[in-house]
Design a protein around this motif. Structure first.
Motif, PDB file in Angstrom:
ATOM      1  N   MET A  61      13.976  16.346  -6.023  1.00 46.25           N
ATOM      2  CA  MET A  61      14.446  15.107  -5.555  1.00 46.25           C
ATOM      3  C   MET A  61      13.071  14.581  -4.723  1.00 46.25           C
ATOM      4  SD  MET A  61      16.667  12.795  -5.808  1.00 46.25           S
ATOM      5  CE  MET A  61      17.653  11.410  -5.183  1.00 46.25           C
ATOM      6  N   LYS A  62      12.673  15.250  -3.798  1.00 46.36           N
ATOM      7  CA  LYS A  62      11.581  14.931  -2.838  1.00 46.36           C
ATOM      8  C   LYS A  62      10.573  14.147  -3.729  1.00 46.36           C
ATOM      9  CE  LYS A  62       8.867  16.432   0.978  1.00 46.36           C
ATOM     10  NZ  LYS A  62       8.692  17.486   1.928  1.00 46.36           N
ATOM     11  N   ALA A  63      10.138  15.103  -4.705  1.00 49.47           N
ATOM     12  CA  ALA A  63       8.716  15.012  -5.492  1.00 49.47           C
ATOM     13  C   ALA A  63       9.185  13.575  -6.214  1.00 49.47           C
ATOM     14  CB  ALA A  63       8.613  16.021  -6.581  1.00 49.47           C
ATOM     15  N   LEU A  64      10.336  13.289  -6.678  1.00 43.41           N
ATOM     16  CA  LEU A  64      10.560  12.027  -7.384  1.00 43.41           C
ATOM     17  C   LEU A  64      10.496  10.877  -6.343  1.00 43.41           C
ATOM     18  CD1 LEU A  64      11.481  10.457 -10.088  1.00 43.41           C
ATOM     19  CD2 LEU A  64      14.067  10.847  -9.000  1.00 43.41           C
ATOM     20  N   ILE A  65      10.925  11.012  -5.292  1.00 42.90           N
ATOM     21  CA  ILE A  65      10.827   9.958  -4.366  1.00 42.90           C
ATOM     22  C   ILE A  65       9.551   9.750  -3.936  1.00 42.90           C
ATOM     23  CG2 ILE A  65      11.283   9.263  -1.951  1.00 42.90           C
ATOM     24  CD1 ILE A  65      14.161  10.790  -2.398  1.00 42.90           C
ATOM     25  N   THR A  66       8.649  10.629  -3.755  1.00 44.28           N
ATOM     26  CA  THR A  66       7.256  10.552  -3.374  1.00 44.28           C
ATOM     27  C   THR A  66       6.444   9.937  -4.410  1.00 44.28           C
ATOM     28  OG1 THR A  66       7.362  12.547  -2.046  1.00 44.28           O
ATOM     29  CG2 THR A  66       5.303  11.927  -2.880  1.00 44.28           C
ATOM     30  N   LYS A  67       6.618  10.252  -5.819  1.00 40.18           N
ATOM     31  CA  LYS A  67       5.961   9.863  -6.934  1.00 40.18           C
ATOM     32  C   LYS A  67       6.324   8.519  -7.263  1.00 40.18           C
ATOM     33  CE  LYS A  67       4.955  10.729 -11.890  1.00 40.18           C
ATOM     34  NZ  LYS A  67       3.418  10.620 -11.607  1.00 40.18           N
ATOM     35  N   THR A  68       7.548   7.812  -6.767  1.00 42.50           N
ATOM     36  CA  THR A  68       8.147   6.576  -6.840  1.00 42.50           C
ATOM     37  C   THR A  68       7.287   5.622  -5.744  1.00 42.50           C
ATOM     38  OG1 THR A  68      10.285   7.291  -7.651  1.00 42.50           O
ATOM     39  CG2 THR A  68      10.040   4.985  -7.002  1.00 42.50           C
ATOM     40  N   LEU A  69       7.169   6.403  -4.832  1.00 43.17           N
ATOM     41  CA  LEU A  69       6.602   5.597  -3.417  1.00 43.17           C
ATOM     42  C   LEU A  69       5.008   5.554  -3.509  1.00 43.17           C
ATOM     43  CD1 LEU A  69       8.681   6.497  -0.500  1.00 43.17           C
ATOM     44  CD2 LEU A  69       8.913   4.324  -2.103  1.00 43.17           C
ATOM     45  N   THR A  70       4.386   6.553  -4.019  1.00 42.57           N
ATOM     46  CA  THR A  70       3.070   6.774  -4.033  1.00 42.57           C
ATOM     47  C   THR A  70       2.353   5.853  -5.133  1.00 42.57           C
ATOM     48  OG1 THR A  70       3.209   8.886  -3.359  1.00 42.57           O
ATOM     49  CG2 THR A  70       0.809   8.297  -4.082  1.00 42.57           C
ATOM     50  N   SER A  71       1.193   4.967  -4.710  1.00 42.56           N
ATOM     51  CA  SER A  71       0.486   4.313  -5.696  1.00 42.56           C
ATOM     52  C   SER A  71      -1.077   4.466  -5.443  1.00 42.56           C
ATOM     53  CB  SER A  71       0.783   3.077  -5.808  1.00 42.56           C
ATOM     54  OG  SER A  71       0.722   2.359  -4.443  1.00 42.56           O
ATOM     55  N   THR A  72      -2.019   4.234  -5.991  1.00 42.19           N
ATOM     56  CA  THR A  72      -3.190   4.020  -6.068  1.00 42.19           C
ATOM     57  C   THR A  72      -3.771   2.956  -4.898  1.00 42.19           C
ATOM     58  OG1 THR A  72      -3.798   4.592  -8.234  1.00 42.19           O
ATOM     59  CG2 THR A  72      -5.564   3.670  -7.113  1.00 42.19           C
ATOM     60  N   PRO A  73      -4.410   3.527  -3.863  1.00 45.52           N
ATOM     61  CA  PRO A  73      -4.728   2.355  -2.717  1.00 45.52           C
ATOM     62  C   PRO A  73      -5.723   1.444  -3.118  1.00 45.52           C
ATOM     63  CG  PRO A  73      -6.040   4.417  -2.533  1.00 45.52           C
ATOM     64  CD  PRO A  73      -5.255   4.696  -3.595  1.00 45.52           C
ATOM     65  N   SER A  74      -5.245   0.470  -4.004  1.00 46.47           N
ATOM     66  CA  SER A  74      -6.078  -0.648  -4.454  1.00 46.47           C
ATOM     67  C   SER A  74      -5.389  -2.099  -4.025  1.00 46.47           C
ATOM     68  CB  SER A  74      -5.745  -0.706  -5.827  1.00 46.47           C
ATOM     69  OG  SER A  74      -6.268  -1.681  -6.650  1.00 46.47           O
ATOM     70  N   LEU A  75      -6.215  -3.056  -4.033  1.00 47.29           N
ATOM     71  CA  LEU A  75      -5.915  -4.203  -3.595  1.00 47.29           C
ATOM     72  C   LEU A  75      -5.085  -4.999  -4.757  1.00 47.29           C
ATOM     73  CD1 LEU A  75      -8.667  -5.436  -1.221  1.00 47.29           C
ATOM     74  CD2 LEU A  75      -6.658  -4.828  -0.586  1.00 47.29           C
ATOM     75  N   ALA A  76      -5.380  -4.647  -6.056  1.00 46.53           N
ATOM     76  CA  ALA A  76      -5.167  -5.387  -7.274  1.00 46.53           C
ATOM     77  C   ALA A  76      -3.534  -5.461  -7.138  1.00 46.53           C
ATOM     78  CB  ALA A  76      -5.452  -4.671  -8.467  1.00 46.53           C
TER      79      ALA A  76
END
Length: 147
Positions: free
Chosen positions: A1-16
């Motif tokens: 569950m923790k991995a799913l939440i982390t994947k949902t919240l994590t993104s590439t640090p981009s300004l786009a």
């Protein structure tokens, strides 16, 4: 569950994604406030609900509440970069309903109440569903605390 939440919240640090989140969030927040509160020349829940019922989206009041809440709170969440992926997914569905229940029969162009604006919002929200929040988002703060 923790991995799913982390994947949902994590993104590439981009300004786009930020460049999409800010204007799309403002637009959706404003449209939702028209439906929910009657702000900016809107009809509020009662008026929007009556209109939705008249086009076959029943019960109209509930449909107005769902669409208005999706747009208002979804727009706010996009501005904050909060739960960006799930929020953008809900907004994508909301735009699909708007396109196919209201605008598709009027052609592409907005001047004829067509679907071009809904399609642009759909494209932006689908993009955010895939990309996530990018830089300057609450998602990043929460993801860093979960790790």
């Amino acid at each position: 569950m923790k991995a799913l939440i982390t994947k949902t919240l994590t993104s590439t640090p981009s300004l786009a994604p930020l460049a999409l989140r800010i204007p799309i969030g403002i637009i959706l927040l404003a449209h939702g406030s028209q439906k929910l509160f009657g702000w900016f020349g809107g009809y509020g829940l009662e008026g929007t609900g009556q209109w939705m019922a008249s086009i076959g989206l029943t019960p109209g009041y509930l449909m107005a509440l769902m669409a208005g809440s999706s747009e208002f709170f979804g727009g706010l969440f996009l501005l904050l970069g909060l739960l960006t992926r799930p929020t953008a997914l809900v907004l994508s569905f909301t735009m699909l309903v708007a396109i196919f229940s209201v605008h598709i029969g009027n052609g592409l162009f907005l001047t004829n109440n067509g679907y071009e604006f809904g399609l642009a919002l759909l494209a932006a929200t689908v993009s955010l569903t895939f990309s996530g929040a990018g830089k300057f988002a609450l998602d990043n703060l929460f993801a860093s605390r979960i790790k």
